[in-house]
Design a protein around this motif. Structure first.
Motif, mmCIF file in Angstrom:
data_model
loop_
_atom_site.group_PDB
_atom_site.id
_atom_site.type_symbol
_atom_site.label_atom_id
_atom_site.label_comp_id
_atom_site.label_asym_id
_atom_site.label_seq_id
_atom_site.Cartn_x
_atom_site.Cartn_y
_atom_site.Cartn_z
ATOM 1 N N ASP A 73 7.871 -10.842 2.373
ATOM 2 C CA ASP A 73 9.230 -10.721 2.900
ATOM 3 C C ASP A 73 9.278 -10.020 4.257
ATOM 4 N N ARG A 74 8.449 -8.986 4.448
ATOM 5 C CA ARG A 74 8.595 -8.141 5.633
ATOM 6 C C ARG A 74 7.568 -8.419 6.719
ATOM 7 N N ALA A 75 6.548 -9.216 6.408
ATOM 8 C CA ALA A 75 5.546 -9.498 7.431
ATOM 9 C C ALA A 75 5.347 -11.001 7.631
ATOM 10 N N VAL A 76 5.067 -11.724 6.535
ATOM 11 C CA VAL A 76 4.805 -13.159 6.666
ATOM 12 C C VAL A 76 6.072 -13.905 7.073
ATOM 13 N N ALA A 77 7.181 -13.636 6.383
ATOM 14 C CA ALA A 77 8.436 -14.351 6.669
ATOM 15 C C ALA A 77 8.974 -14.011 8.053
ATOM 16 N N THR A 78 8.767 -12.789 8.514
ATOM 17 C CA THR A 78 9.297 -12.359 9.824
ATOM 18 C C THR A 78 8.322 -12.670 10.949
ATOM 19 N N GLY A 79 7.048 -12.873 10.620
ATOM 20 C CA GLY A 79 6.047 -13.157 11.645
ATOM 21 C C GLY A 79 5.662 -11.952 12.464
ATOM 22 N N GLU A 80 5.944 -10.742 12.005
ATOM 23 C CA GLU A 80 5.613 -9.522 12.745
ATOM 24 C C GLU A 80 4.162 -9.118 12.443
ATOM 25 N N VAL A 81 3.317 -9.172 13.479
ATOM 26 C CA VAL A 81 1.894 -8.858 13.321
ATOM 27 C C VAL A 81 1.667 -7.409 12.940
ATOM 28 N N PRO A 82 2.323 -6.422 13.615
ATOM 29 C CA PRO A 82 2.108 -5.020 13.212
ATOM 30 C C PRO A 82 2.468 -4.776 11.740
ATOM 31 N N ALA A 83 3.561 -5.392 11.304
ATOM 32 C CA ALA A 83 3.962 -5.229 9.903
ATOM 33 C C ALA A 83 2.915 -5.851 8.971
ATOM 34 N N LEU A 84 2.333 -6.983 9.390
ATOM 35 C CA LEU A 84 1.305 -7.631 8.567
ATOM 36 C C LEU A 84 0.052 -6.761 8.468
ATOM 37 N N VAL A 85 -0.360 -6.191 9.628
ATOM 38 C CA VAL A 85 -1.543 -5.320 9.624
ATOM 39 C C VAL A 85 -1.308 -4.117 8.733
ATOM 40 N N LEU A 86 -0.113 -3.502 8.876
ATOM 41 C CA LEU A 86 0.214 -2.325 8.063
ATOM 42 C C LEU A 86 0.227 -2.687 6.576
ATOM 43 N N ALA A 87 0.772 -3.864 6.251
ATOM 44 C CA ALA A 87 0.829 -4.294 4.851
ATOM 45 C C ALA A 87 -0.575 -4.531 4.291
ATOM 46 N N LEU A 88 -1.435 -5.144 5.112
ATOM 47 C CA LEU A 88 -2.809 -5.383 4.653
ATOM 48 C C LEU A 88 -3.571 -4.080 4.449
ATOM 49 N N LEU A 89 -3.376 -3.128 5.368
ATOM 50 C CA LEU A 89 -4.039 -1.832 5.211
ATOM 51 C C LEU A 89 -3.548 -1.120 3.948
ATOM 52 N N GLY A 90 -2.243 -1.191 3.727
ATOM 53 C CA GLY A 90 -1.690 -0.562 2.523
ATOM 54 C C GLY A 90 -2.214 -1.202 1.249
ATOM 55 N N THR A 91 -2.301 -2.550 1.268
ATOM 56 C CA THR A 91 -2.830 -3.250 0.082
ATOM 57 C C THR A 91 -4.300 -2.904 -0.138
ATOM 58 N N GLY A 92 -5.073 -2.819 0.971
ATOM 59 C CA GLY A 92 -6.485 -2.436 0.847
ATOM 60 C C GLY A 92 -6.639 -1.044 0.265
ATOM 61 N N LEU A 93 -5.810 -0.098 0.744
ATOM 62 C CA LEU A 93 -5.851 1.259 0.200
ATOM 63 C C LEU A 93 -5.494 1.260 -1.282
ATOM 64 N N LEU A 94 -4.536 0.437 -1.655
ATOM 65 C CA LEU A 94 -4.127 0.338 -3.060
ATOM 66 C C LEU A 94 -5.303 -0.110 -3.932
ATOM 67 N N PHE A 95 -6.076 -1.096 -3.412
ATOM 68 C CA PHE A 95 -7.220 -1.577 -4.185
ATOM 69 C C PHE A 95 -8.345 -0.540 -4.250
ATOM 70 N N VAL A 96 -8.518 0.249 -3.189
ATOM 71 C CA VAL A 96 -9.531 1.311 -3.216
ATOM 72 C C VAL A 96 -9.183 2.338 -4.285
ATOM 73 N N VAL A 97 -7.920 2.788 -4.300
ATOM 74 C CA VAL A 97 -7.482 3.765 -5.308
ATOM 75 C C VAL A 97 -7.601 3.167 -6.702
ATOM 76 N N LEU A 98 -7.200 1.905 -6.828
ATOM 77 C CA LEU A 98 -7.241 1.214 -8.120
ATOM 78 C C LEU A 98 -8.666 1.184 -8.682
ATOM 79 N N SER A 99 -9.622 0.757 -7.851
ATOM 80 C CA SER A 99 -10.991 0.601 -8.340
ATOM 81 C C SER A 99 -11.653 1.941 -8.648
ATOM 82 N N GLN A 100 -11.437 2.938 -7.779
ATOM 83 C CA GLN A 100 -12.073 4.239 -8.015
ATOM 84 C C GLN A 100 -11.445 4.968 -9.206
ATOM 85 N N ALA A 101 -10.146 4.795 -9.382
ATOM 86 C CA ALA A 101 -9.492 5.424 -10.538
ATOM 87 C C ALA A 101 -10.046 4.852 -11.837
ATOM 88 N N TYR A 102 -10.260 3.531 -11.850
ATOM 89 C CA TYR A 102 -10.831 2.927 -13.061
ATOM 90 C C TYR A 102 -12.270 3.388 -13.268
#
Length: 554
Positions: free
Chosen positions: A39-68
């Protein structure tokens, strides 16, 4: 027992609950992150928002995997530690010096100490999964509330109802699991007994009867195992079906709302992703219910062993003092009916029992293998009743070497001298008195000769003589030997009789035997018939008695 298992691992259980809950929360947030990215990056086409979203998702997966990773490590560590503690507790209970009244067969104890202890330990995993799964459902429900309030409320209400309905099957699992564990333990016990007694079965030609009995017991265990497996299958099937229908309902509703324009594309992806994810926490809660049911059945079996009464309960620190005078006063137990005799220090007393039940009962009484309530009369050592003695002190005062020899894995030296404190001269003297020198000289390793569990690497006669050497080296004030020479030849038996006389000089020795070679060396021989002393004298004096002659000179 299950509550105790959870209480005694607070740090690891706390870490497991926290980290696995973080893992499940992050899992639930992955669809949310994807929806926001759309909704906030792909639909709007905003590159900075896409980069920020990807970094946030990557951090989420790092926390997810290490917590498990670290959460699962804490779960397994606490689970295995609890299993170990239970096995140590069971072992300590079985080996309690006070004895265990009516102990289960060896195979059942083995099953209890392995499979049942492991299942009880897994209650820690089940508890962690319950909290983590509940956390995941809560995060998913809150996320759905943010996207669409009715959907969130439906999850908040529907998920607990579904989990509660699944728990209605838990008692069925507990009952069938308990039956299956009992049948498998019984089969394991019979298998252990058959392996240990295979030579005796061959000797009496009972192999076919024993095999058929084991086959019937094994079929019963198989039937109960399949019965329990069907219950587990039904439980898992209902869990999968219920979570699938729930997922379908949530995803279908979200699709309809998106079609009407009430949800954006990102919101639809979030709702569908959360709906798919909901199958995981619901499955985890179903898995936890199954493990709780199994653990409850196993805990009952362990508690039953731990709750068995002790055979004796002497006073701590109370030990007999004297030279080892043994006195039985009107003892009644099993087939014994008022048995009375005295064995003084320095005496070698023989006991001949034409009825094997009398011999077995006498040995059981002296070994303390019977509950105190089942033994009438008194057994005194230096004037002290053995029932008033601390168990370890009683065993130091009266050492009973049973006919069924038990040797542990190690070497010949450790088999004879388990604590390794005996000087070499005393060790060799005990070996010579037991006529066991050939066990050392007949092997290149000598006293370091390997001995397998239960002495399987030795012949029957060698095992018997090594066990006798161990008893002689212990040098107790009172030594009771039950048929110590049944597996040796006549020449060796004469050598053992001579060795006993020399090694036990000044000590009290009771020989429960029918060996003429041993009885001929005794200072006094008792003929026990009908559970009491029928005649007393030397071997030469008693050979004229028909009952004695029949039992000894056959």
């Amino acid at each position: 027992m299950l509550r105790r298992a959870l209480r005694r691992h607070p740090r690891r259980l706390g870490a497991a609950v926290l980290l696995l809950s973080v893992h499940q929360a992050c899992e639930a947030l992955v669809p949310v992150a994807i929806g926001l990215t759309i909704d906030r990056a792909v639909a709007t086409g905003e590159v900075p928002a896409l980069v920020l979203a990807l970094l946030g998702t990557g951090l989420l997966f790092v926390v997810l995997s290490q917590a498990y990773r670290f959460g699962a490590r804490a779960v397994v560590a606490a689970w295995w530690e609890e299993t170990h503690l239970l096995r140590v507790e069971l072992t300590g209970r079985v080996l309690d010096p006070r004895g265990l009244a009516d102990p289960p067969p060896t195979g059942e104890l083995l099953s209890t100490a392995t499979s049942d202890a492991d299942r009880v330990g897994r209650v820690i995993e089940a508890a962690s999964v319950v909290v983590a799964g509940t956390t995941a459902l809560a995060v998913a429900a809150v996320s759905l509330l943010v996207v669409h309030v009715p959907l969130g409320l439906a999850v908040l209400v529907g998920a607990p109802l579904l989990v509660g309905a699944l728990q209605l099957l838990a008692p069925l699992l507990t009952r069938r699991t308990a039956t299956q564990q009992e049948d498998v333990a019984r089969t394991a016990g019979m298998a252990t007994d058959l392996v240990q007694g295979v030579r005796a079965l061959r000797g009496i030609g009972a192999e076919d009867a024993a095999t058929e009995r084991y086959r019937r017991t094994s079929r019963t265990a198989l039937a109960s195992t399949l019965h329990a497996a069907r219950a587990v299958g039904v439980y898992r099937g209902v869990t999968t079906l219920g979570s699938g229908l729930f997922l379908t309902a949530v995803a279908g509703t979200a699709g309809a709302l998106a079609f009407d324009g009430q949800l954006s594309i990102g919101d639809l992806v979030t709702v569908v992703g959360l709906a798919q994810f909901l199958a995981e926490p619901i499955g985890l809660l179903g898995f936890a219910g199954q493990k709780f049911a199994e653990a409850r059945a196993s805990a009952a079996r362990i508690a039953e062993v731990l709750a068995r009464p002790v055979l004796t309960a002497g006073e701590p620190g109370h030990a007999p003092s004297g030279g080892g005078r043994l006195e039985l006063r009107d003892v009644g137990a099993g087939s014994l009916a008022g048995l009375s005799f005295t064995a003084s220090p320095g005496q070698l007393v023989g006991v001949v029992a034409p009825d094997p039940r009398d011999a077995d009962a006498l040995v059981a009484v002296l070994a303390g293998r019977l509950p105190a309530a089942d033994v009438r009369g008194q057994v005194l050592v230096d004037g002290a009743d053995v029932r008033d003695l601390e168990p370890a002190a009683a065993r130091r005062a009266v050492h009973v070497e049973p006919h069924a020899v038990v040797l542990f894995e190690g070497t010949v030296r450790t088999a004879v001298d388990p604590d390794g404190t005996a000087p070499d001269d005393r060790f060799l003297a005990a070996v010579r008195a037991a006529a066991a020198e050939d066990v050392l000289t007949g092997h290149p390793d000598g006293e370091r000769r390997a001995v397998a569990d239960r002495g399987r690497t030795l012949s029957g006669g060698q095992r018997q003589r090594i066990a006798l050497a161990r008893a002689l080296l212990a040098d107790p004030p009172v030594l009771v030997l039950h048929d110590p020479t049944t597996a040796v030849d006549a020449v060796t038996e004469e050598a053992i009789a001579a060795g006993l006389t020399g090694m036990r000089r000044g000590r009290t020795t009771v020989l429960v035997t029918s060996s003429p070679a041993l009885l001929g060396r005794c200072d006094r021989v008792l003929l026990v018939d009908g559970g009491r002393v029928a005649a007393t004298g030397t071997h030469a004096e008693l050979v004229d008695a028909e009952a004695y002659r029949t039992a000894v000179l056959r």
